[in-house]
Design a protein around this motif. Structure first.
Motif, mmCIF file in Angstrom:
data_model
loop_
_atom_site.group_PDB
_atom_site.id
_atom_site.type_symbol
_atom_site.label_atom_id
_atom_site.label_comp_id
_atom_site.label_asym_id
_atom_site.label_seq_id
_atom_site.Cartn_x
_atom_site.Cartn_y
_atom_site.Cartn_z
ATOM 1 N N ARG A 22 0.836 -1.209 0.000
ATOM 2 C CA ARG A 22 0.000 0.000 0.000
ATOM 3 C C ARG A 22 0.871 1.259 0.000
ATOM 4 N NH1 ARG A 22 -3.060 -3.862 2.217
ATOM 5 N NH2 ARG A 22 -5.331 -3.651 2.215
ATOM 6 N N PHE A 23 0.315 2.311 -0.563
ATOM 7 C CA PHE A 23 0.895 3.646 -0.447
ATOM 8 C C PHE A 23 0.264 4.322 0.774
ATOM 9 C CE2 PHE A 23 1.236 3.169 -5.149
ATOM 10 C CZ PHE A 23 2.598 3.377 -5.278
ATOM 11 N N PRO A 24 1.047 5.026 1.587
ATOM 12 C CA PRO A 24 0.441 5.755 2.696
ATOM 13 C C PRO A 24 -0.274 7.004 2.169
ATOM 14 C CG PRO A 24 2.802 6.154 2.646
ATOM 15 C CD PRO A 24 2.506 5.142 1.579
ATOM 16 N N LEU A 25 -1.452 7.273 2.687
ATOM 17 C CA LEU A 25 -2.224 8.451 2.299
ATOM 18 C C LEU A 25 -2.630 9.170 3.583
ATOM 19 C CD1 LEU A 25 -4.812 8.911 -0.355
ATOM 20 C CD2 LEU A 25 -5.520 9.357 1.993
ATOM 21 N N THR A 26 -2.287 10.442 3.670
ATOM 22 C CA THR A 26 -2.645 11.241 4.842
ATOM 23 C C THR A 26 -3.509 12.416 4.406
ATOM 24 O OG1 THR A 26 -0.599 10.660 5.973
ATOM 25 C CG2 THR A 26 -1.763 12.597 6.789
ATOM 26 N N ALA A 27 -4.641 12.577 5.055
ATOM 27 C CA ALA A 27 -5.516 13.731 4.826
ATOM 28 C C ALA A 27 -5.442 14.627 6.052
ATOM 29 C CB ALA A 27 -6.949 13.272 4.599
ATOM 30 N N THR A 28 -5.292 15.914 5.824
ATOM 31 C CA THR A 28 -5.203 16.884 6.912
ATOM 32 C C THR A 28 -6.257 17.963 6.703
ATOM 33 O OG1 THR A 28 -2.816 16.531 7.073
ATOM 34 C CG2 THR A 28 -3.684 18.526 8.102
ATOM 35 N N SER A 29 -6.994 18.260 7.752
ATOM 36 C CA SER A 29 -7.937 19.383 7.700
ATOM 37 C C SER A 29 -7.568 20.361 8.805
ATOM 38 C CB SER A 29 -9.387 18.911 7.860
ATOM 39 O OG SER A 29 -9.577 18.317 9.114
ATOM 40 N N THR A 30 -7.646 21.642 8.481
ATOM 41 C CA THR A 30 -7.327 22.703 9.436
ATOM 42 C C THR A 30 -8.540 23.610 9.577
ATOM 43 O OG1 THR A 30 -5.003 22.659 8.758
ATOM 44 C CG2 THR A 30 -5.745 24.608 9.966
ATOM 45 N N TRP A 31 -8.972 23.793 10.810
ATOM 46 C CA TRP A 31 -10.108 24.649 11.117
ATOM 47 C C TRP A 31 -9.628 25.789 12.007
ATOM 48 C CZ3 TRP A 31 -15.093 23.493 9.403
ATOM 49 C CH2 TRP A 31 -15.237 22.248 8.803
ATOM 50 N N THR A 32 -9.963 27.010 11.650
ATOM 51 C CA THR A 32 -9.673 28.161 12.491
ATOM 52 C C THR A 32 -10.997 28.739 12.956
ATOM 53 O OG1 THR A 32 -7.635 28.624 11.290
ATOM 54 C CG2 THR A 32 -8.541 30.409 12.620
ATOM 55 N N ILE A 33 -11.171 28.808 14.262
ATOM 56 C CA ILE A 33 -12.415 29.267 14.861
ATOM 57 C C ILE A 33 -12.146 30.579 15.593
ATOM 58 C CG2 ILE A 33 -14.240 28.723 16.527
ATOM 59 C CD1 ILE A 33 -12.177 25.892 15.307
ATOM 60 N N THR A 34 -12.979 31.586 15.342
ATOM 61 C CA THR A 34 -12.864 32.873 16.016
ATOM 62 C C THR A 34 -14.147 33.120 16.791
ATOM 63 O OG1 THR A 34 -11.481 33.712 14.225
ATOM 64 C CG2 THR A 34 -12.464 35.341 15.694
ATOM 65 N N TRP A 35 -13.995 33.450 18.086
ATOM 66 C CA TRP A 35 -15.143 33.741 18.939
ATOM 67 C C TRP A 35 -15.286 35.237 19.095
ATOM 68 C CZ3 TRP A 35 -11.996 29.587 20.289
ATOM 69 C CH2 TRP A 35 -12.633 28.351 20.401
ATOM 70 N N GLU A 36 -16.538 35.671 19.135
ATOM 71 C CA GLU A 36 -16.826 37.067 19.403
ATOM 72 C C GLU A 36 -18.048 37.138 20.312
ATOM 73 O OE1 GLU A 36 -18.578 40.630 16.805
ATOM 74 O OE2 GLU A 36 -16.638 39.882 16.097
ATOM 75 N N VAL A 37 -17.940 37.925 21.384
ATOM 76 C CA VAL A 37 -19.056 38.116 22.297
ATOM 77 C C VAL A 37 -19.797 39.362 21.829
ATOM 78 C CG1 VAL A 37 -19.719 38.543 24.689
ATOM 79 C CG2 VAL A 37 -17.761 37.064 24.173
ATOM 80 N N SER A 38 -21.126 39.226 21.651
ATOM 81 C CA SER A 38 -21.883 40.330 21.058
ATOM 82 C C SER A 38 -22.680 41.156 22.066
ATOM 83 C CB SER A 38 -22.827 39.787 19.984
ATOM 84 O OG SER A 38 -23.730 38.859 20.548
ATOM 85 N N ALA A 39 -22.654 40.785 23.327
ATOM 86 C CA ALA A 39 -23.438 41.547 24.311
ATOM 87 C C ALA A 39 -22.750 41.510 25.669
ATOM 88 C CB ALA A 39 -24.842 40.965 24.426
ATOM 89 N N GLY A 40 -23.126 42.440 26.523
ATOM 90 C CA GLY A 40 -22.619 42.445 27.889
ATOM 91 C C GLY A 40 -21.279 43.138 28.032
ATOM 92 N N ALA A 41 -20.741 43.081 29.248
ATOM 93 C CA ALA A 41 -19.486 43.762 29.563
ATOM 94 C C ALA A 41 -18.293 43.157 28.838
ATOM 95 C CB ALA A 41 -19.254 43.723 31.071
#
Length: 68
Positions: A22-41
């Motif tokens: 077999r040939f080795p096969l590698t799949a890579t996924s990259t997720w970048t998550i940004t949080w933002e608070v929309s209310a309050g202090a």
């Protein structure tokens, strides 16, 4: 045939003679998550987080065809 996209690969030989046949096969996924608070202090940017996931499998290629 058109070339594979950047996430693809065109095999030009069989996997015979390779470890495990077999040939080795590698799949890579990259997720970048940004949080933002929309209310309050605490309103505003709450940070960023990056998650990288890899998965590796063996791919057996038993036949390669040449098209012209």
């Amino acid at each position: 045939m058109s070339d594979s996209p950047d996430c693809g690969h065109r095999y030009t030989r069989t996997s015979n003679g390779r470890p495990g046949e077999r040939f080795p096969l590698t799949a890579t996924s990259t997720w970048t998550i940004t949080w933002e608070v929309s209310a309050g202090a605490a309103a505003g940017d709450a940070g960023e987080w990056t998650e990288i996931r890899d998965s590796t499998v063996g791919v057996r290629v038993g036949e390669v065809q040449v098209l012209s």
